[in-house]
Scaffold this motif. Structure first.
Motif, PDB file in Angstrom:
ATOM      1  N   PHE A  76      34.297  46.838  36.987  1.00 34.83           N
ATOM      2  CA  PHE A  76      35.388  46.854  37.958  1.00 34.83           C
ATOM      3  C   PHE A  76      35.324  45.637  38.876  1.00 34.83           C
ATOM      4  CE2 PHE A  76      35.326  51.168  36.456  1.00 34.83           C
ATOM      5  CZ  PHE A  76      36.668  51.539  36.471  1.00 34.83           C
ATOM      6  N   GLY A  77      34.581  44.613  38.454  1.00 30.14           N
ATOM      7  CA  GLY A  77      34.582  43.344  39.158  1.00 30.14           C
ATOM      8  C   GLY A  77      33.777  43.334  40.439  1.00 30.14           C
ATOM      9  N   SER A  78      34.172  42.440  41.332  1.00 28.01           N
ATOM     10  CA  SER A  78      33.513  42.271  42.630  1.00 28.01           C
ATOM     11  C   SER A  78      34.549  42.358  43.739  1.00 28.01           C
ATOM     12  CB  SER A  78      32.814  40.910  42.710  1.00 28.01           C
ATOM     13  OG  SER A  78      31.794  40.804  41.746  1.00 28.01           O
ATOM     14  N   ASP A  79      34.190  43.080  44.790  1.00 24.68           N
ATOM     15  CA  ASP A  79      35.040  43.203  45.962  1.00 24.68           C
ATOM     16  C   ASP A  79      36.476  43.572  45.571  1.00 24.68           C
ATOM     17  OD1 ASP A  79      32.969  42.756  47.841  1.00 24.68           O
ATOM     18  OD2 ASP A  79      33.042  40.626  47.367  1.00 24.68           O
ATOM     19  N   GLN A  80      37.467  42.764  45.967  1.00 26.04           N
ATOM     20  CA  GLN A  80      38.867  43.117  45.713  1.00 26.04           C
ATOM     21  C   GLN A  80      39.423  42.535  44.406  1.00 26.04           C
ATOM     22  OE1 GLN A  80      37.856  42.624  49.192  1.00 26.04           O
ATOM     23  NE2 GLN A  80      37.853  44.836  49.020  1.00 26.04           N
ATOM     24  N   GLU A  81      38.541  42.050  43.548  1.00 28.45           N
ATOM     25  CA  GLU A  81      38.986  41.392  42.308  1.00 28.45           C
ATOM     26  C   GLU A  81      39.944  42.258  41.495  1.00 28.45           C
ATOM     27  OE1 GLU A  81      37.005  39.781  38.107  1.00 28.45           O
ATOM     28  OE2 GLU A  81      35.715  40.320  39.801  1.00 28.45           O
ATOM     29  N   LYS A  82      39.642  43.556  41.362  1.00 29.37           N
ATOM     30  CA  LYS A  82      40.469  44.438  40.544  1.00 29.37           C
ATOM     31  C   LYS A  82      41.104  45.558  41.375  1.00 29.37           C
ATOM     32  CE  LYS A  82      38.005  43.427  36.262  1.00 29.37           C
ATOM     33  NZ  LYS A  82      37.422  43.980  35.018  1.00 29.37           N
ATOM     34  N   GLU A  83      41.265  45.292  42.672  1.00 22.29           N
ATOM     35  CA  GLU A  83      41.884  46.273  43.566  1.00 22.29           C
ATOM     36  C   GLU A  83      43.387  46.376  43.292  1.00 22.29           C
ATOM     37  OE1 GLU A  83      43.429  46.114  48.062  1.00 22.29           O
ATOM     38  OE2 GLU A  83      41.339  45.459  47.813  1.00 22.29           O
ATOM     39  N   GLN A 117      34.394  61.039  64.632  1.00 21.56           N
ATOM     40  CA  GLN A 117      35.340  60.886  63.538  1.00 21.56           C
ATOM     41  C   GLN A 117      35.435  59.429  63.086  1.00 21.56           C
ATOM     42  OE1 GLN A 117      39.753  61.262  64.012  1.00 21.56           O
ATOM     43  NE2 GLN A 117      39.506  63.063  62.723  1.00 21.56           N
ATOM     44  N   GLY A 118      35.224  58.509  64.016  1.00 17.94           N
ATOM     45  CA  GLY A 118      35.308  57.092  63.676  1.00 17.94           C
ATOM     46  C   GLY A 118      34.237  56.631  62.717  1.00 17.94           C
ATOM     47  N   ALA A 119      33.170  57.410  62.573  1.00 20.16           N
ATOM     48  CA  ALA A 119      32.108  57.047  61.634  1.00 20.16           C
ATOM     49  C   ALA A 119      32.472  57.409  60.200  1.00 20.16           C
ATOM     50  CB  ALA A 119      30.808  57.747  62.020  1.00 20.16           C
ATOM     51  N   TYR A 120      33.491  58.259  60.045  1.00 21.67           N
ATOM     52  CA  TYR A 120      33.932  58.680  58.723  1.00 21.67           C
ATOM     53  C   TYR A 120      35.176  57.868  58.358  1.00 21.67           C
ATOM     54  CZ  TYR A 120      30.671  62.537  59.308  1.00 21.67           C
ATOM     55  OH  TYR A 120      29.530  63.285  59.492  1.00 21.67           O
ATOM     56  N   THR A 121      34.941  56.651  57.904  1.00 23.18           N
ATOM     57  CA  THR A 121      36.049  55.728  57.669  1.00 23.18           C
ATOM     58  C   THR A 121      36.972  56.258  56.583  1.00 23.18           C
ATOM     59  OG1 THR A 121      34.633  54.475  56.162  1.00 23.18           O
ATOM     60  CG2 THR A 121      34.766  53.709  58.427  1.00 23.18           C
ATOM     61  N   HIS A 122      38.265  55.996  56.760  1.00 22.75           N
ATOM     62  CA  HIS A 122      39.239  56.567  55.841  1.00 22.75           C
ATOM     63  C   HIS A 122      39.977  55.504  55.036  1.00 22.75           C
ATOM     64  CE1 HIS A 122      42.495  55.567  58.731  1.00 22.75           C
ATOM     65  NE2 HIS A 122      41.584  55.888  59.641  1.00 22.75           N
ATOM     66  N   LYS A 123      39.296  54.431  54.721  1.00 26.88           N
ATOM     67  CA  LYS A 123      39.855  53.415  53.828  1.00 26.88           C
ATOM     68  C   LYS A 123      39.241  53.602  52.443  1.00 26.88           C
ATOM     69  CE  LYS A 123      40.487  49.117  55.153  1.00 26.88           C
ATOM     70  NZ  LYS A 123      40.196  47.719  55.541  1.00 26.88           N
ATOM     71  N   ALA A 124      40.077  53.964  51.483  1.00 24.40           N
ATOM     72  CA  ALA A 124      39.609  54.184  50.113  1.00 24.40           C
ATOM     73  C   ALA A 124      40.260  53.160  49.188  1.00 24.40           C
ATOM     74  CB  ALA A 124      39.936  55.598  49.645  1.00 24.40           C
ATOM     75  N   TYR A 125      39.454  52.252  48.664  1.00 25.92           N
ATOM     76  CA  TYR A 125      39.963  51.262  47.729  1.00 25.92           C
ATOM     77  C   TYR A 125      40.115  51.880  46.346  1.00 25.92           C
ATOM     78  CZ  TYR A 125      38.911  47.544  51.108  1.00 25.92           C
ATOM     79  OH  TYR A 125      38.885  46.736  52.214  1.00 25.92           O
ATOM     80  N   VAL A 126      41.146  51.447  45.628  1.00 25.78           N
ATOM     81  CA  VAL A 126      41.363  51.880  44.248  1.00 25.78           C
ATOM     82  C   VAL A 126      41.327  50.653  43.347  1.00 25.78           C
ATOM     83  CG1 VAL A 126      42.841  53.164  42.664  1.00 25.78           C
ATOM     84  CG2 VAL A 126      42.882  53.700  45.113  1.00 25.78           C
ATOM     85  N   TYR A 127      40.481  50.736  42.322  1.00 22.05           N
ATOM     86  CA  TYR A 127      40.331  49.644  41.361  1.00 22.05           C
ATOM     87  C   TYR A 127      40.768  50.120  39.982  1.00 22.05           C
ATOM     88  CZ  TYR A 127      37.216  48.107  45.100  1.00 22.05           C
ATOM     89  OH  TYR A 127      36.697  47.771  46.316  1.00 22.05           O
ATOM     90  N   ASN A 128      41.231  49.176  39.174  1.00 21.39           N
ATOM     91  CA  ASN A 128      41.639  49.495  37.805  1.00 21.39           C
ATOM     92  C   ASN A 128      40.942  48.576  36.813  1.00 21.39           C
ATOM     93  OD1 ASN A 128      44.009  48.466  35.612  1.00 21.39           O
ATOM     94  ND2 ASN A 128      43.510  50.647  35.649  1.00 21.39           N
ATOM     95  N   SER A 129      40.528  49.164  35.691  1.00 16.37           N
ATOM     96  CA  SER A 129      39.913  48.376  34.624  1.00 16.37           C
ATOM     97  C   SER A 129      40.067  49.123  33.307  1.00 16.37           C
ATOM     98  CB  SER A 129      38.423  48.147  34.918  1.00 16.37           C
ATOM     99  OG  SER A 129      37.806  47.463  33.853  1.00 16.37           O
ATOM    100  N   ASN A 130      40.251  48.375  32.232  1.00 13.68           N
ATOM    101  CA  ASN A 130      40.245  48.984  30.902  1.00 13.68           C
ATOM    102  C   ASN A 130      38.826  49.156  30.378  1.00 13.68           C
ATOM    103  OD1 ASN A 130      43.060  49.215  30.675  1.00 13.68           O
ATOM    104  ND2 ASN A 130      43.245  47.075  30.056  1.00 13.68           N
ATOM    105  N   ASP A 131      37.868  48.590  31.099  1.00 16.69           N
ATOM    106  CA  ASP A 131      36.448  48.697  30.753  1.00 16.69           C
ATOM    107  C   ASP A 131      35.751  49.465  31.875  1.00 16.69           C
ATOM    108  OD1 ASP A 131      33.783  48.443  30.132  1.00 16.69           O
ATOM    109  OD2 ASP A 131      33.782  46.251  30.061  1.00 16.69           O
ATOM    110  N   LEU A 132      35.336  50.697  31.603  1.00 16.65           N
ATOM    111  CA  LEU A 132      34.730  51.507  32.662  1.00 16.65           C
ATOM    112  C   LEU A 132      33.377  50.974  33.100  1.00 16.65           C
ATOM    113  CD1 LEU A 132      33.516  54.968  31.230  1.00 16.65           C
ATOM    114  CD2 LEU A 132      33.480  52.801  30.001  1.00 16.65           C
ATOM    115  N   ASN A 133      32.862  49.952  32.445  1.00 18.25           N
ATOM    116  CA  ASN A 133      31.608  49.328  32.851  1.00 18.25           C
ATOM    117  C   ASN A 133      31.809  48.140  33.783  1.00 18.25           C
ATOM    118  OD1 ASN A 133      29.573  50.799  31.093  1.00 18.25           O
ATOM    119  ND2 ASN A 133      31.007  50.078  29.538  1.00 18.25           N
TER     120      ASN A 133
END
Length: 329
Positions: free
Chosen positions: A281-288, A263-279
């Motif tokens: 979403f930045g880099s890493d946590q820029e738009k998290e 179960q530990g191989a199925y990581t349960h951290k899901a990041y959510v990013y937001n952008s008004n441009d669907l093309n």
């Protein structure tokens, strides 16, 4: 010169104000963290040719699902399709973590209202679909199906690279239609968003989430990177248009698994990013904007417009459902 300076300042102020208004109106997803396991796989015979640790035709009690999709049939019943394979306990454990992922599970509910399906072990297993014998000439892998309705048919895109297509008129019988596209860097975990007449297919590749577009699900654009993930390996992207803006949900493989519990191989951290441009979403946590607890989540609404988030292998084996609300930031 003063006029030009004034115009520049006026435009800059307007853009600043617009940005503030967008931030003030931004809705952030928040889950209840009250998961209900709606589907646990039944035991079954292995449906594919032998692998190093699995034998064709042998019965296995424990099966592990992964990336999946929900779809409502013409009869009103809800269906789940997704990656599946028997549990393989090798030494070391990570050798067999994804072994035998060569067909999709298919589970169905008798209820026609999604909220009535959110009950323990509610969905019933049906025969596996699109196994290797059903797809002659294709690679054995059958990963991460995603289904949309088009031209009176259910259209399933699945990977990994090459991305492929299968169609059905009833969700029970599927016909492979061949390859759609490949990415030299690899392409996995497809997701589809139909927006203003264009299909946007997002997928994971090397340290990135990428996108291709199509008007007909057959002819695809060249890929572009919409999210760079220098700090982790992305998994299971899901693109959503909501409240006049775009949200990208991406699971993160950041390593650190001790290899003792699968179960530990199925990581349960899901990041959510937001952008008004669907093309972009930045880099890493820029738009998290949020981090949710889910593995390979699907985000969708029931008939009463209640939002839900799904998760597999966490917190339980199988598919689990949690409620999702949108909170003003």
């Amino acid at each position: 010169m003063k006029t030009r300076t004034f115009q520049f300042l006026a435009v800059s102020f307007l853009l600043f104000q617009t940005g503030l208004m967008a931030q003030e109106n931004l809705l952030v997803p928040q889950q209840a963290n009250e998961y209900v396991r709606i589907y646990k796989p039944d035991g079954d015979y292995f449906f594919a040719p032998d692998t190093p640790n699995l034998k064709e035709g042998k019965w296995y009690d424990e099966w592990v699902p992964n990336d999946h999709t929900f779809v409502k049939g013409d009869d009103g019943k809800w269906h789940i399709f997704g990656i599946t394979h028997p549990l393989v306990e090798t030494t070391p454990l990570n050798n067999g973590i994804h072994e035998g992922e060569h067909g999709s599970f298919h589970a169905v509910s008798e209820a026609t209202d999604f909220k009535e399906t959110v009950k323990e072990h509610h969905y019933n297993d049906l025969p596996k679909i699109l196994t290797p014998k059903d797809r002659p000439g294709e690679i054995a892998a059958n990963h991460a199906p995603y289904i949309v309705r088009k031209d009176g048919l259910f259209q399933m895109v699945y990977g990994h690279s090459p991305m492929r297509l299968a169609v059905s008129d009833n969700l029970y019988d599927w016909e492979p239609k061949g390859e759609l596209f490949s990415d030299p860097d690899g392409a996995r975990d497809p997701n589809l968003l139909l927006y203003k007449g264009t299909y946007y297919l997002t997928y994971c590749s090397i340290k990135s989430v990428r996108m291709v577009t199509s008007k007909d699900l057959i002819n695809w654009s060249k890929p572009k990177i919409i999210l760079k993930t220098n700090k982790f390996d992305p998994e299971s992207p899901s693109l959503l248009f909501h409240n006049n803006t775009f949200y990208l949900f991406v699971c993160a493989w950041e390593g650190g698994w001790d290899g003792k519990d699968i179960q530990g191989a199925y990581t349960h951290k899901a990041y959510v990013y937001n952008s008004n441009d669907l093309n972009d979403f930045g880099s890493d946590q820029e738009k998290e904007i949020a981090v949710l607890n889910a593995h390979a989540p699907e985000i969708f609404q029931g008939e009463d417009n209640q939002w839900y988030i799904s998760s597999v292998e966490w917190p339980y084996r199988g598919v689990s459902i949690d409620k999702l609300e949108w909170i003003k930031k």
